[in-house]
Scaffold this active site. Sequence first.
Site, PDB file in Angstrom:
ATOM      1  CD  GLU A  14      -3.413  -0.962   2.121  1.00  0.00           C
ATOM      2  OE1 GLU A  14      -3.215   0.236   2.856  1.00  0.00           O
ATOM      3  OE2 GLU A  14      -4.522  -1.471   1.703  1.00  0.00           O
ATOM      4  CD  GLU A  74      -4.176  -5.792   3.156  1.00  0.00           C
ATOM      5  OE1 GLU A  74      -4.996  -5.050   3.753  1.00  0.00           O
ATOM      6  OE2 GLU A  74      -2.905  -6.229   3.595  1.00  0.00           O
TER       7      GLU A  74
HETATM    8  C1  BG6 Z   1      -4.727  -1.848   4.475  1.00  0.00           C
HETATM    9  C2  BG6 Z   1      -3.322  -2.933   5.378  1.00  0.00           C
HETATM   10  O1  BG6 Z   1      -4.628  -1.296   4.364  1.00  0.00           O
HETATM   11  O2  BG6 Z   1      -5.643  -2.772   5.206  1.00  0.00           O
HETATM   12  C3  BG6 Z   1      -3.257  -3.603   6.907  1.00  0.00           C
HETATM   13  O3  BG6 Z   1      -2.637  -3.737   3.931  1.00  0.00           O
HETATM   14  C4  BG6 Z   1      -4.540  -3.234   7.920  1.00  0.00           C
HETATM   15  O4  BG6 Z   1      -2.196  -4.486   7.114  1.00  0.00           O
HETATM   16  C5  BG6 Z   1      -5.790  -3.626   6.486  1.00  0.00           C
HETATM   17  O5  BG6 Z   1      -4.469  -4.170   9.111  1.00  0.00           O
HETATM   18  C6  BG6 Z   1      -7.117  -3.512   7.723  1.00  0.00           C
HETATM   19  O6  BG6 Z   1      -7.198  -2.089   7.891  1.00  0.00           O
HETATM   20  P1  BG6 Z   1      -7.189  -1.416   8.971  1.00  0.00           P
HETATM   21  O7  BG6 Z   1      -7.170   0.232   9.670  1.00  0.00           O
HETATM   22  O8  BG6 Z   1      -8.430  -1.908   9.760  1.00  0.00           O
HETATM   23  O9  BG6 Z   1      -6.670  -2.487  10.002  1.00  0.00           O
END
Ligand code: BG6
Length: 471
Positions: free
Chosen positions: A166, A370
Amino acid sequence: MQFKKLKPFPEGFLWGASSSAYQCEGAYLEDGRTLCVSDTAPIPPGTSNFNDGVDHYHRFKEDIALMKEMGFKEFRFSIAWPRILPQGTGEVNALGVAHYHEVIDECLKAGIEPVVTLYHFDLPQVLQDKYGGWASRQCIDDYVEYCKVCFEEYGHKVKYFLTINEQNMMALFMGSQYGSEKACWQANHHMLVAQARAMIECHKMCPEAWIAPAPNITAIYPASSAPLDNLAAMDFDQFRNRLFLDTAVFGVYPEALVNWWKDRDVYPDDITEEDMKNLKDAKPDFIAFNYYGAGTVKYVSVEDGEKAKKEAMETAEFMIGLMTYPGMCQAVNNPLQEMTSYGMGIDPVGLRVTLRQLWERYHLPLLITENGCGVPDKLEEDGTIHDPYRIDYLRKHIVACQEAITDGVDLMGYSPWSAFDLISTHQGITKRYGLIYVDRDEFDLKEMKRYRKDSFYWYKKVCESNGADLD
Ligand code: BG6
């Protein structure tokens, strides 16, 4: 379009899930590891820090055994730069190197392909203190040096590497740390060059391995059919998505964006011919991307945008403020998009649109690294966790993947966030994403025992049937 019959998932499709080192490992000062920038960043009140994570550093064997039980074909995790090179550069930490050999070997023994992120929000703090991190061109060389250690050590057994997690979110949301917009785009340029050089080195040092960028990509919808809103969506797509992928794949910055930067005098001063040659020479083998829900924007003039930004930054709508770019666009809440309780979009159609856009523009295989539903879960007295909302979320997104495959998209795998509960970037452990429950609270670590959620059993069927059984 609606098909009468969807294509099955291809043979060898990579079913699995993801994690990142600083959010799950714990052991933050153990075996030679030093602090990273996420360890030292301010933590919102009421949420845990990252020091103990979910103790994955010590329990990775148990976690990988659970992933094997689910039938995972891949596990995406990150290597912690401050474990490998505690001073960011220079002396290699043998204990850190040995740890990831063990993790990789454990995956391979379980028939799970390791998908390794080289850098996931954990720049060694020493480099931040020494020269301001990515603000300095020196960070390019140091990142490449670190990557070369990883390629040398693990390149013969890791098939898939990801350069930077990211980068676009780091630039868009954390850019203010650099002091000016121009300095932010300069730091971003350093990251792009570092990534390009890492891809080139990877291909030289490990000819069998594949390497990809891993930005957060999402389709951008115009808030209305107004021509100016359509322009805003196109511009924001260029800014949020294409700035990071056109540079990685084609080695060029999007033209209109460059002209807009120049017009506002924020175009980075230090872009050399050699940098641009590196961007051109580097070729990713695939594109990895994180997807959490499409974005919606409307056009906003400079004057109205400045006012709207200022107002939003002073309220709970600060995310809207962060996503307002006077003279280009303003993010808006989309009433036609479902939301999780944490205000994250639930938009499987947006995933199909994103997959189509990426495939049609870049024609590279795609890997979803993700996607997921972060919400509180409840551990029942009998050790069960009923999370139908997560199953529903994942099912809808997997169907969207299958529709995209039927559209013709070359999708390699689906690796949702996250394999097990871990600490959210800014919302603690209460915001859980895992298929495996970890029993700890924000401040009470308990025993961090692992439990199988209902989604664990459901995803096991999905993996074992290669996506045929989604019931
Ligand atoms: C992504 C990241 O932005 O989203 C992760 O690569 C992150 O590291 C995931 O944990 C979920 O976002 P958050 O802020 O809910 O942890």
